[in-house]
Design a protein around this motif. Structure first.
Motif, PDB file in Angstrom:
ATOM      1  N   VAL A   1      39.679  46.624  46.533  1.00  0.00           N
ATOM      2  CA  VAL A   1      38.476  45.803  46.594  1.00  0.00           C
ATOM      3  C   VAL A   1      37.754  45.938  45.254  1.00  0.00           C
ATOM      4  O   VAL A   1      37.692  47.024  44.677  1.00  0.00           O
ATOM      5  N   PHE A   2      37.227  44.836  44.765  1.00  0.00           N
ATOM      6  CA  PHE A   2      36.506  44.818  43.498  1.00  0.00           C
ATOM      7  C   PHE A   2      35.034  44.539  43.753  1.00  0.00           C
ATOM      8  O   PHE A   2      34.690  43.643  44.534  1.00  0.00           O
ATOM      9  N   ARG A   3      34.172  45.316  43.083  1.00  0.00           N
ATOM     10  CA  ARG A   3      32.746  45.045  43.178  1.00  0.00           C
ATOM     11  C   ARG A   3      32.436  43.779  42.386  1.00  0.00           C
ATOM     12  O   ARG A   3      33.105  43.464  41.404  1.00  0.00           O
ATOM     13  N   VAL A   4      31.405  43.065  42.828  1.00  0.00           N
ATOM     14  CA  VAL A   4      30.980  41.839  42.170  1.00  0.00           C
ATOM     15  C   VAL A   4      29.627  42.091  41.507  1.00  0.00           C
ATOM     16  O   VAL A   4      28.735  42.685  42.103  1.00  0.00           O
ATOM     17  N   LYS A   5      29.511  41.651  40.281  1.00  0.00           N
ATOM     18  CA  LYS A   5      28.258  41.761  39.528  1.00  0.00           C
ATOM     19  C   LYS A   5      27.898  40.348  39.055  1.00  0.00           C
ATOM     20  O   LYS A   5      28.787  39.549  38.760  1.00  0.00           O
TER      21      LYS A   5
ATOM     22  N   VAL B   1      26.298  33.857  37.190  1.00  0.00           N
ATOM     23  CA  VAL B   1      27.734  33.778  37.459  1.00  0.00           C
ATOM     24  C   VAL B   1      28.236  35.129  37.939  1.00  0.00           C
ATOM     25  O   VAL B   1      27.951  36.145  37.312  1.00  0.00           O
ATOM     26  N   PRO B   2      29.008  35.150  39.034  1.00  0.00           N
ATOM     27  CA  PRO B   2      29.594  36.415  39.469  1.00  0.00           C
ATOM     28  C   PRO B   2      30.811  36.765  38.611  1.00  0.00           C
ATOM     29  O   PRO B   2      31.543  35.880  38.174  1.00  0.00           O
ATOM     30  N   ILE B   3      30.988  38.040  38.342  1.00  0.00           N
ATOM     31  CA  ILE B   3      32.214  38.547  37.718  1.00  0.00           C
ATOM     32  C   ILE B   3      32.664  39.744  38.544  1.00  0.00           C
ATOM     33  O   ILE B   3      31.880  40.311  39.294  1.00  0.00           O
ATOM     34  N   ILE B   4      33.945  40.113  38.402  1.00  0.00           N
ATOM     35  CA  ILE B   4      34.432  41.288  39.129  1.00  0.00           C
ATOM     36  C   ILE B   4      34.512  42.471  38.170  1.00  0.00           C
ATOM     37  O   ILE B   4      34.708  42.304  36.970  1.00  0.00           O
TER      38      ILE B   4
ATOM     39  N   LEU C   1      44.451  40.938  35.597  1.00  0.00           N
ATOM     40  CA  LEU C   1      43.906  40.181  36.729  1.00  0.00           C
ATOM     41  C   LEU C   1      42.395  40.038  36.583  1.00  0.00           C
ATOM     42  O   LEU C   1      41.838  38.945  36.742  1.00  0.00           O
ATOM     43  N   ILE C   2      41.721  41.123  36.264  1.00  0.00           N
ATOM     44  CA  ILE C   2      40.267  41.101  36.102  1.00  0.00           C
ATOM     45  C   ILE C   2      39.879  40.147  34.976  1.00  0.00           C
ATOM     46  O   ILE C   2      38.949  39.341  35.114  1.00  0.00           O
ATOM     47  N   ALA C   3      40.603  40.202  33.873  1.00  0.00           N
ATOM     48  CA  ALA C   3      40.307  39.321  32.736  1.00  0.00           C
ATOM     49  C   ALA C   3      40.476  37.855  33.128  1.00  0.00           C
ATOM     50  O   ALA C   3      39.603  37.030  32.838  1.00  0.00           O
TER      51      ALA C   3
ATOM     52  N   GLU D   1      31.388  42.431  47.088  1.00  0.00           N
ATOM     53  CA  GLU D   1      32.752  42.817  46.721  1.00  0.00           C
ATOM     54  C   GLU D   1      33.718  41.753  47.206  1.00  0.00           C
ATOM     55  O   GLU D   1      33.386  40.924  48.050  1.00  0.00           O
ATOM     56  N   ILE D   2      34.930  41.801  46.634  1.00  0.00           N
ATOM     57  CA  ILE D   2      35.969  40.840  47.002  1.00  0.00           C
ATOM     58  C   ILE D   2      37.315  41.552  46.950  1.00  0.00           C
ATOM     59  O   ILE D   2      37.538  42.420  46.100  1.00  0.00           O
ATOM     60  N   SER D   3      38.194  41.197  47.858  1.00  0.00           N
ATOM     61  CA  SER D   3      39.486  41.884  47.947  1.00  0.00           C
ATOM     62  C   SER D   3      40.498  41.309  46.952  1.00  0.00           C
ATOM     63  O   SER D   3      40.403  40.162  46.521  1.00  0.00           O
TER      64      SER D   3
END
Length: 184
Positions: free
Chosen positions: A8-12, A25-28, A38-40, A59-61
């Motif tokens: 799971v990735f936190r969202v900021k 804008v959300p980013i992970i 993947l994150i990039a 967060e998002i999976s």
């Protein structure tokens, strides 16, 4: 990692200026060492407005991100039928062999001749299908001409092999020089 142990990735949320307007804008965020490519890719597409994460998500999976990326690829269309066919082949290759491995990161072989120098591999196709140009900053210093002349012609894997071979030769020479000479 077990099937129930999903990443799971936190969202900021960050402020991005689009058309002279500030937009949230959300980013992970990276939670552990791992899927930097993947994150990039996800963050680039989020900033470009080509992917969406609901504003309320904290967060998002991993699976949800991969689903969104896959959907994005299936929705992409080009006017040129030949280009579209080539794109679809690349997408099939990425979905079959690259995307399943991206959770653990990718092995990209950079070239030291320029910021866009990479050995073309299946992994690099992941960036191509999303129309993302990849750059790196691993460049030899042109002021160190001797090193530059050697290193700028190589890819990372070639340089590692060269350095390894040089270390082996040094060790062999050292071992030979430390052997007592035998008298006949």
């Amino acid at each position: 990692m077990s099937a129930n142990d999903e990443t799971v990735f936190r969202v900021k949320h960050i402020v991005v200026i689009r058309d002279n307007h500030k937009t949230l804008v959300p980013i992970i965020l990276q939670s552990a060492n791992g899927p930097c490519p993947l994150i990039a890719i996800v963050n680039i597409l989020l900033i470009q407005g080509k992917l969406q994460i609901h504003q309320d998500y904290a967060e998002i999976s991993y699976n949800e991100l991969v689903t969104q990326l896959t959907d994005r690829l299936f929705r992409t269309r080009y006017n040129d039928p030949e280009y579209q066919l080539n794109f679809e082949r690349n997408v099939a290759d990425v979905l079959e062999s690259v995307l399943p491995c991206v959770k653990d990161g990718l092995d990209l072989n950079i070239g030291f001749s320029g910021i866009g120098s990479f050995e073309y591999t299946r992994q690099l196709a992941l960036f191509d299908v999303f129309n993302i140009t990849l750059y790196h900053g691993w460049l030899p210093d042109k002021q160190d001409k001797k090193t530059y002349d050697i290193v700028s012609k190589l890819k990372y894997n070639e340089l590692v092999e060269l350095v390894t071979n040089m270390q082996i030769l040094r060790m062999e020479r050292k071992l030979k020089s430390n052997k007592p000479s035998s008298s006949s």
